[in-house]
Scaffold this active site. Structure first.
Site, PDB file in Angstrom:
ATOM      1  NE  ARG A  90     -10.904   8.785   7.173  1.00 46.36           N
ATOM      2  CZ  ARG A  90     -11.965   8.392   7.879  1.00 46.36           C
ATOM      3  NH1 ARG A  90     -12.100   8.785   9.134  1.00 46.36           N
ATOM      4  NH2 ARG A  90     -12.870   7.582   7.350  1.00 46.36           N
ATOM      5  CB  SER A 143     -10.050   7.382   0.601  1.00 46.64           C
ATOM      6  OG  SER A 143     -11.005   6.342   0.590  1.00 46.64           O
ATOM      7  CD  GLU A 191      -8.425   9.787   4.063  1.00 50.30           C
ATOM      8  OE1 GLU A 191      -8.162   8.721   4.648  1.00 50.30           O
ATOM      9  OE2 GLU A 191      -9.526   9.988   3.507  1.00 50.30           O
TER      10      GLU A 191
END
Length: 340
Positions: free
Chosen positions: A166, A240, A336
């Site tokens: 990520r 998420s 995130e």
């Protein structure tokens, strides 16, 4: 060029947070982007600028006292092909799922496991989005980005992007320095199917599929995601909210003694990746709700806005979750979602 003043950004972020932008304009080409930037410099050389894509990985906690520039660069075109691959260039403003469906219709393999991920093409390399065993680093050939200070278009190869979990160079070293204009992906003419991750095999069986295809895998992923994750059009969320944390093998074995059911996966470098959703659920957050800010009932990784929650309320909830996971497991979670 049309510039809006004091406009609500509620429809431009998937959390549905109602904050205002002092100035707002969209652009569909690098020329229009340059025109807006020139206008912003005339107003003030230090005008704050926020580049906005699909707004699917962003939590607004305050109004934007500056210029929000909405990336609307569109278009998908085939630029070349060889024996193995077809190379498609997509504008940064193209909806990501629409791009995946374009590939599926062309029977081009590689992107099908990334079906139904919210957001636009421009965010895909920035976040190195991934799901079900596939990441953008596996597909990205190159991209073009506009350097805000140098006023030039720069080409980045896959390796230039420094992809990580990520992560990319655009989130670290070059944060807020570039505007991604387009991304070129390489898709396989003869698809190589990846069904080993998650519940894809099980879902395919339930669908009665006996012959694999990019279409069938894409539909299986859509079914799985739809069953577990809330639709941002119905319940505000950004998918998420936390990354899956990585710990040493020693730390993992220490945790395993105390928590035998802990969910983890081995990384190539010998470290272990823990399932953040499992950690959060063990701390009792799954299904938690305070006012309109909550933790989704089916997936603890997803924080949600049930209606009129503020960005600060959702952020404060995420902070409580971080602290409780650290207190129980001695593991630090990382967000995130980008916080503004």
């Amino acid at each position: 060029m049309q510039v809006h003043q004091n406009i609500s950004l509620q429809q431009y972020n998937t959390f549905g947070i109602d904050v205002k932008a002092k100035l707002f304009a969209d652009f569909s080409s690098v020329e229009k982007l340059q025109e807006i930037l020139a206008y912003a410099r005339q107003l003030s050389p230090n005008t704050q600028k926020l580049i906005l894509g699909g707004g699917s990985n962003l939590l607004f906690t305050k109004d934007v006292d500056g210029f929000v520039l909405k990336n609307e660069i569109g278009g998908i075109e085939q630029i070349k092909e060889d024996e193995e691959f077809v190379y498609l260039r997509a504008g940064a403003g193209v909806n990501w799922h629409s791009f995946v469906q374009y590939c599926v219709k062309q029977n081009l393999g590689g992107a099908e496991n990334l079906s139904l991920i919210p957001g636009n093409v421009g965010a895909s390399p920035m976040q190195n989005i991934g799901a079900y065993g596939v990441e953008i680093k596996d597909l990205c050939e190159e991209l073009e980005a506009y350097h805000l200070n140098d006023k030039s278009v720069v080409k980045f190869s896959n390796s230039d992007c420094a992809f990580g979990y990520r992560e990319s160079v655009f989130k670290r070293q070059y944060k807020n320095q570039f505007v991604i204009l387009n991304v070129t992906y390489k898709l396989r003419k003869q698809p190589v199917f990846n069904t080993s991750y998650g519940a894809i095999k099980q879902e395919l069986e339930q669908m009665g599929i006996t012959e694999l295809s990019v279409h069938n895998i894409s539909q299986a992923v859509i079914n799985i995601r739809s069953s577990k994750l809330p639709d941002p059009k119905l319940i505000g969320n950004a998918g998420s909210f936390f990354k899956n944390p990585t710990v040493s093998k020693e730390k993992y074995h220490e945790l395993l003694k105390n928590f035998p059911a802990i969910a983890a996966y081995a990384n190539a470098d010998g470290t272990m990746k823990l399932a953040a959703g499992w950690l959060i659920e063990q701390c009792g957050w799954k299904g938690y709700r305070k006012g309109d800010a909550g933790c989704h009932a089916k997936q603890a990784l997803v924080l949600v806005n049930y209606g009129t929650a503020t960005g600060k309320e959702i952020y404060d909830l995420s902070e409580e979750i971080l602290q409780s996971v650290n207190a129980k497991f001695g593991v630090g979670l990382e967000r995130e979602v980008n916080i503004f």
